[in-house]
Design a protein around this motif. Structure first.
Motif, short mmCIF file in Angstrom:
data_model
loop_
_atom_site.label_atom_id
_atom_site.label_comp_id
_atom_site.label_asym_id
_atom_site.label_seq_id
_atom_site.Cartn_x
_atom_site.Cartn_y
_atom_site.Cartn_z
N PRO A 137 7.47 1.67 -2.02
CA PRO A 137 6.53 1.55 -3.14
C PRO A 137 5.09 1.35 -2.67
CG PRO A 137 7.81 -0.45 -2.89
CD PRO A 137 8.38 0.53 -1.94
N ASN A 138 4.94 0.77 -1.48
CA ASN A 138 3.60 0.53 -0.94
C ASN A 138 3.41 1.36 0.33
OD1 ASN A 138 3.18 -1.74 -2.81
ND2 ASN A 138 4.71 -2.75 -1.54
N PRO A 156 6.28 -1.29 4.03
CA PRO A 156 5.23 -2.31 4.16
C PRO A 156 5.11 -3.14 2.90
CG PRO A 156 4.26 -0.19 3.72
CD PRO A 156 5.73 0.06 3.84
N LYS A 157 4.69 -4.35 3.10
CA LYS A 157 4.32 -5.18 1.97
C LYS A 157 2.98 -4.69 1.43
CE LYS A 157 6.74 -9.39 3.42
NZ LYS A 157 6.60 -10.80 3.84
N PRO A 158 2.61 -5.16 0.26
CA PRO A 158 1.31 -4.72 -0.27
C PRO A 158 0.17 -5.14 0.65
CG PRO A 158 2.64 -5.76 -1.98
CD PRO A 158 3.36 -5.99 -0.69
N VAL A 159 -0.87 -4.36 0.57
CA VAL A 159 -2.05 -4.66 1.37
C VAL A 159 -2.76 -5.88 0.80
CG1 VAL A 159 -4.29 -3.78 2.13
CG2 VAL A 159 -2.34 -2.24 1.96
N SER B 83 7.90 -5.29 5.44
CA SER B 83 8.77 -6.10 4.60
C SER B 83 10.14 -6.19 5.25
CB SER B 83 8.88 -5.48 3.22
OG SER B 83 9.47 -4.20 3.32
N GLY B 84 11.05 -6.77 4.52
CA GLY B 84 12.41 -6.87 5.03
C GLY B 84 12.69 -8.25 5.57
N ALA B 85 13.76 -8.30 6.36
CA ALA B 85 14.18 -9.58 6.91
C ALA B 85 13.10 -10.13 7.83
CB ALA B 85 15.47 -9.41 7.68
N PRO B 86 13.01 -11.45 7.88
CA PRO B 86 12.03 -12.03 8.81
C PRO B 86 12.30 -11.55 10.23
CG PRO B 86 12.91 -13.70 7.34
CD PRO B 86 13.71 -12.45 7.10
#
Lengths: 172, 125
Positions: A137-138, A156-159, B83-86
């Motif tokens: 999504p990001n 990735p997590k959001p910026v 993202s994902g697991a640490p």
């Protein structure tokens, strides 16, 4: 490719022949015979491919019963698929070719056919399901340099935007 | 290489040697921005405010960085992490991506446990 090569050679031969005929005609001081070069071009093979009769379905091979043989009916069965061999099946089910031949009372290892049910000591596990690549999504906010992507299995997590100050120094 | 503050009270010092450090941003408005006793040579600058305080309070940083080549400039940086697991569960070094703020390059900063943090250029924008 083969046909094209042949055509090319044919043109050369005919052209060479035409040159020979032309020079011969000139030496005889006679009216040159028109050289049918167009014939060469028209000589492109347009012959229709011969119709190969459709192969008649070969009769399904039958296994000659092996006398005094009892199939392993207590084993599960699998169905022979195109391309299967007893050796390959044996690798999947953990059996030797000899074991499979004996368990199915086959006359030889070469007599299996597509669709045939074979007794095997164990059914091979189904192939693992194909996990679709998740659509992130990001997106990454940058383009990775070649070979520098380390996290191909994660999104990735959001910026996070940062208000910052930067400064370059002479050392470091 | 740059020192920078990220607006969250952290000063990142990124060395050309491939390591990086962070320091808490302890400078506050009203405190001296610089030390008038430290006079840079011609064409160089003494860092000020948050970066300057880290520079002045940490002799090793100051020795390593030397004088600034330019006045500090503001920029909107970007920070992103997978993202994902640490990472500790994935048995890999935690890392994140930081917009360097200049030259259009993005750095991958590894937070190395019990060792110097390292970085590399990961990509461009």
């Amino acid at each position: 490719m083969h046909r094209r090569l042949w055509l090319f050679i044919a043109v050369l031969v005919l052209a060479s022949l035409a040159c020979t005929l032309g020079s011969r005609n000139e030496s005889n001081n006679t009216v040159p015979t028109p050289i049918p070069t167009t014939v060469v071009i028209a000589a492109s093979p347009t012959s229709q491919p011969s119709i190969t009769p459709a192969p008649t379905a070969s009769p399904r091979p039958t296994n000659t019963p092996v006398p005094n043989c009892t199939p392993r009916r207590d084993w599960p069965t699998i169905v022979v698929q195109p391309g299967d061999t007893l050796f390959g099946i044996g690798l999947q089910v953990g059996a030797t070719v000899e074991q499979l031949v004996a368990a199915n009372c086959l006359a030889s290892a070469d007599t299996i056919y597509v669709g045939q049910a074979l007794y095997v000591p164990s059914v091979p596990p189904p192939p693992p399901p194909i996990t679709p690549i998740p659509t992130c999504p990001n997106p990454w906010f940058f383009v990775f340099d070649a070979g520098l992507r380390r996290d191909t299995d994660t999104c990735p997590k959001p910026v996070v935007a940062l208000s910052a100050f930067g400064q370059d120094f002479e050392g470091g | 290489m740059p020192g920078s503050t990220d607006g969250r009270g952290t000063v990142y010092v990124i060395y050309n040697s491939g390591i990086w450090q962070t320091f808490p941003d302890t400078w506050q408005i009203g405190q001296p921005e610089s030390d008038p006793a430290l006079v840079p040579p011609s064409g160089r600058y003494q860092p000020v405010q948050s970066i300057g305080k880290v520079w002045r309070d940490n002799p090793l940083v100051r020795q390593e960085l030397g004088w600034a080549l330019e006045p500090q400039t503001p920029f909107t940086g970007r920070f992103q992490e997978p993202s994902g697991a640490p990472d500790i569960f994935l048995n890999r070094v935690p890392y994140f991506y930081v917009d360097h703020g200049k030259w259009g390059i993005v750095l991958r900063l590894y937070a190395v446990n019990m060792g110097p943090n390292t970085w590399e250029v990961a990509g461009r924008y």
